[in-house]
Design a protein around this motif. Structure first.
Motif, PDB file in Angstrom:
ATOM      1  N   ASN A 133     -33.279 -76.572  28.240  1.00 13.23           N
ATOM      2  CA  ASN A 133     -32.934 -76.242  26.722  1.00 13.23           C
ATOM      3  C   ASN A 133     -31.611 -75.122  26.558  1.00 13.23           C
ATOM      4  O   ASN A 133     -30.910 -75.349  25.689  1.00 13.23           O
ATOM      5  N   ASP A 134     -31.864 -73.990  27.334  1.00  8.99           N
ATOM      6  CA  ASP A 134     -30.903 -73.068  27.373  1.00  8.99           C
ATOM      7  C   ASP A 134     -29.552 -73.361  27.888  1.00  8.99           C
ATOM      8  O   ASP A 134     -28.692 -72.910  27.194  1.00  8.99           O
ATOM      9  N   THR A 135     -29.499 -74.217  28.865  1.00 10.08           N
ATOM     10  CA  THR A 135     -28.260 -74.459  29.534  1.00 10.08           C
ATOM     11  C   THR A 135     -27.619 -75.540  28.436  1.00 10.08           C
ATOM     12  O   THR A 135     -26.247 -75.656  28.390  1.00 10.08           O
ATOM     13  N   ALA A 136     -28.198 -76.462  28.030  1.00  9.35           N
ATOM     14  CA  ALA A 136     -27.948 -77.447  26.922  1.00  9.35           C
ATOM     15  C   ALA A 136     -27.262 -76.783  25.850  1.00  9.35           C
ATOM     16  O   ALA A 136     -26.024 -77.162  25.230  1.00  9.35           O
ATOM     17  N   LEU A 137     -27.866 -75.676  25.220  1.00  5.37           N
ATOM     18  CA  LEU A 137     -27.351 -74.980  23.988  1.00  5.37           C
ATOM     19  C   LEU A 137     -26.058 -74.516  24.668  1.00  5.37           C
ATOM     20  O   LEU A 137     -25.408 -74.416  23.703  1.00  5.37           O
ATOM     21  N   ARG A 138     -26.136 -73.753  25.613  1.00  5.71           N
ATOM     22  CA  ARG A 138     -24.698 -73.069  25.906  1.00  5.71           C
ATOM     23  C   ARG A 138     -23.766 -74.199  26.153  1.00  5.71           C
ATOM     24  O   ARG A 138     -22.740 -73.786  25.491  1.00  5.71           O
ATOM     25  N   GLU A 139     -23.857 -75.269  26.605  1.00  2.00           N
ATOM     26  CA  GLU A 139     -22.666 -76.141  26.838  1.00  2.00           C
ATOM     27  C   GLU A 139     -22.572 -76.707  25.322  1.00  2.00           C
ATOM     28  O   GLU A 139     -21.187 -76.863  25.271  1.00  2.00           O
ATOM     29  N   ALA A 140     -23.508 -77.184  24.673  1.00  2.00           N
ATOM     30  CA  ALA A 140     -22.851 -77.778  23.367  1.00  2.00           C
ATOM     31  C   ALA A 140     -22.208 -76.512  22.608  1.00  2.00           C
ATOM     32  O   ALA A 140     -21.391 -76.813  21.778  1.00  2.00           O
ATOM     33  N   LEU A 141     -22.569 -75.159  22.720  1.00  2.00           N
ATOM     34  CA  LEU A 141     -21.887 -74.153  21.812  1.00  2.00           C
ATOM     35  C   LEU A 141     -20.418 -74.138  22.428  1.00  2.00           C
ATOM     36  O   LEU A 141     -19.523 -73.983  21.935  1.00  2.00           O
ATOM     37  N   GLU A 142     -20.098 -74.183  23.898  1.00  2.00           N
ATOM     38  CA  GLU A 142     -19.014 -74.119  24.350  1.00  2.00           C
ATOM     39  C   GLU A 142     -17.940 -75.494  24.161  1.00  2.00           C
ATOM     40  O   GLU A 142     -16.868 -75.177  23.767  1.00  2.00           O
ATOM     41  N   GLU A 143     -18.997 -76.459  23.902  1.00  2.00           N
ATOM     42  CA  GLU A 143     -17.921 -77.535  23.631  1.00  2.00           C
ATOM     43  C   GLU A 143     -17.454 -77.355  21.944  1.00  2.00           C
ATOM     44  O   GLU A 143     -16.287 -77.712  21.656  1.00  2.00           O
ATOM     45  N   ALA A 144     -18.425 -77.059  21.167  1.00  2.00           N
ATOM     46  CA  ALA A 144     -17.967 -76.693  19.800  1.00  2.00           C
ATOM     47  C   ALA A 144     -17.043 -75.650  19.544  1.00  2.00           C
ATOM     48  O   ALA A 144     -16.163 -75.806  18.705  1.00  2.00           O
ATOM     49  N   ALA A 145     -16.700 -74.696  20.321  1.00  2.00           N
ATOM     50  CA  ALA A 145     -16.126 -73.664  20.175  1.00  2.00           C
ATOM     51  C   ALA A 145     -14.494 -74.142  20.549  1.00  2.00           C
ATOM     52  O   ALA A 145     -13.886 -73.433  20.018  1.00  2.00           O
ATOM     53  N   ARG A 146     -14.547 -75.226  20.896  1.00  2.00           N
ATOM     54  CA  ARG A 146     -13.143 -75.627  21.131  1.00  2.00           C
ATOM     55  C   ARG A 146     -12.658 -76.550  20.089  1.00  2.00           C
ATOM     56  O   ARG A 146     -11.375 -76.928  20.214  1.00  2.00           O
ATOM     57  N   ARG A 147     -13.379 -76.669  19.114  1.00  2.00           N
ATOM     58  CA  ARG A 147     -13.095 -77.491  17.871  1.00  2.00           C
ATOM     59  C   ARG A 147     -12.848 -76.408  17.001  1.00  2.00           C
ATOM     60  O   ARG A 147     -13.595 -75.538  16.486  1.00  2.00           O
ATOM     61  N   PRO A 148     -11.403 -76.279  16.347  1.00  2.00           N
ATOM     62  CA  PRO A 148     -11.056 -75.259  15.339  1.00  2.00           C
ATOM     63  C   PRO A 148     -12.053 -75.111  14.361  1.00  2.00           C
ATOM     64  O   PRO A 148     -12.373 -74.086  13.804  1.00  2.00           O
ATOM     65  N   GLU A 149     -12.555 -76.325  13.657  1.00  2.00           N
ATOM     66  CA  GLU A 149     -13.318 -76.093  12.541  1.00  2.00           C
ATOM     67  C   GLU A 149     -14.646 -75.549  12.617  1.00  2.00           C
ATOM     68  O   GLU A 149     -15.285 -75.081  11.844  1.00  2.00           O
ATOM     69  N   LEU A 150     -15.020 -75.630  14.274  1.00  2.00           N
ATOM     70  CA  LEU A 150     -16.470 -75.208  14.314  1.00  2.00           C
ATOM     71  C   LEU A 150     -16.289 -73.722  15.156  1.00  2.00           C
ATOM     72  O   LEU A 150     -17.511 -73.315  15.165  1.00  2.00           O
ATOM     73  N   ALA A 151     -15.454 -73.435  15.556  1.00  2.00           N
ATOM     74  CA  ALA A 151     -15.163 -72.307  16.366  1.00  2.00           C
ATOM     75  C   ALA A 151     -15.547 -70.911  15.678  1.00  2.00           C
ATOM     76  O   ALA A 151     -16.562 -70.054  16.096  1.00  2.00           O
ATOM     77  N   PRO A 152     -15.357 -70.841  14.505  1.00  2.00           N
ATOM     78  CA  PRO A 152     -15.952 -69.377  13.847  1.00  2.00           C
ATOM     79  C   PRO A 152     -17.416 -69.639  13.460  1.00  2.00           C
ATOM     80  O   PRO A 152     -18.039 -68.270  13.452  1.00  2.00           O
ATOM     81  N   LEU A 153     -17.760 -70.812  13.438  1.00  2.00           N
ATOM     82  CA  LEU A 153     -19.482 -71.096  13.359  1.00  2.00           C
ATOM     83  C   LEU A 153     -20.050 -70.618  14.432  1.00  2.00           C
ATOM     84  O   LEU A 153     -21.264 -69.992  14.735  1.00  2.00           O
ATOM     85  N   VAL A 154     -19.609 -71.063  15.658  1.00  2.00           N
ATOM     86  CA  VAL A 154     -20.036 -70.773  16.925  1.00  2.00           C
ATOM     87  C   VAL A 154     -19.977 -69.200  17.142  1.00  2.00           C
ATOM     88  O   VAL A 154     -20.835 -68.598  17.850  1.00  2.00           O
ATOM     89  N   ALA A 155     -19.000 -68.639  16.960  1.00  2.00           N
ATOM     90  CA  ALA A 155     -18.725 -67.018  17.096  1.00  2.00           C
ATOM     91  C   ALA A 155     -19.833 -66.365  16.281  1.00  2.00           C
ATOM     92  O   ALA A 155     -20.609 -65.246  16.701  1.00  2.00           O
ATOM     93  N   ALA A 156     -20.256 -67.068  14.979  1.00  2.00           N
ATOM     94  CA  ALA A 156     -21.409 -66.384  14.235  1.00  2.00           C
ATOM     95  C   ALA A 156     -22.517 -66.717  14.822  1.00  2.00           C
ATOM     96  O   ALA A 156     -23.378 -65.487  14.800  1.00  2.00           O
TER      97      ALA A 156
END
Length: 166
Positions: A133-156
């Motif tokens: 779960n923890d690894t998949a969460l980290r991977e999903a956040l890292e992938e989402a952070a590469r999308r400009p529209e999602l990066a601010p939400l990932v940072a939050a």
């Protein structure tokens, strides 16, 4: 009927009048982030442990119960914790109980109350699944952070659990 969160619907991610456009776009981005994360974790948990995200969540919530004041959760509290209706939570708990991962018992001080505890098998599976779960969460956040529209939400999201500087 699938287990669905109560009181939620997919956001309308279409053009809106200028007054609500920013709010609607923010809601669409948040919904997209949640969906991407949940889908990624779901695949990993199913493949590695035969658990859904909701099953993992219920096991995780119930594993935190303890004896003493406020140590046990009512089904409504479990439902609220995993964002499901009470009926969907009951069905989910029944499925987990049928698999031997949970056990229900009558409250010793209030015979009307029913508690649910994670079985030793459930605790073992939860502990095996937690790193996935923890690894998949980290991977999903890292992938989402590469999308400009999602990066601010990932940072939050990442900032929610980061200790504040002293």
């Amino acid at each position: 009927m699938p287990d669905e969160p109560h009181g939620t619907t997919a956001p309308a991610c279409t053009a809106t009048p200028a007054t609500g456009q920013t709010l609607a776009q923010g809601w669409c981005a948040l919904s997209s982030l949640h969906s991407r994360i949940e889908t990624h974790i779901e695949r990993a948990l199913q493949a590695g442990h035969g658990l859904s995200v909701r099953e993992f969540s219920v096991l995780n919530v119930l594993s935190g119960q303890h004896d003493g004041e406020g140590g046990h959760l009512q089904m409504k509290q479990v439902a609220d914790s995993v964002v499901l209706s009470q009926s969907a939570t009951t069905r989910l708990v029944t499925r987990l109980e049928d698999r031997g991962l949970l056990a229900r018992y009558i409250c010793p001080t209030d015979r009307r109350g029913i508690y649910t505890n994670v079985s030793p098998e459930g605790l073992k599976l939860l502990e095996e699944a937690r790193p996935t779960n923890d690894t998949a969460l980290r991977e999903a956040l890292e992938e989402a952070a590469r999308r400009p529209e999602l990066a601010p939400l990932v940072a939050a999201v990442e900032g929610l659990w980061t200790p504040a500087p002293a």
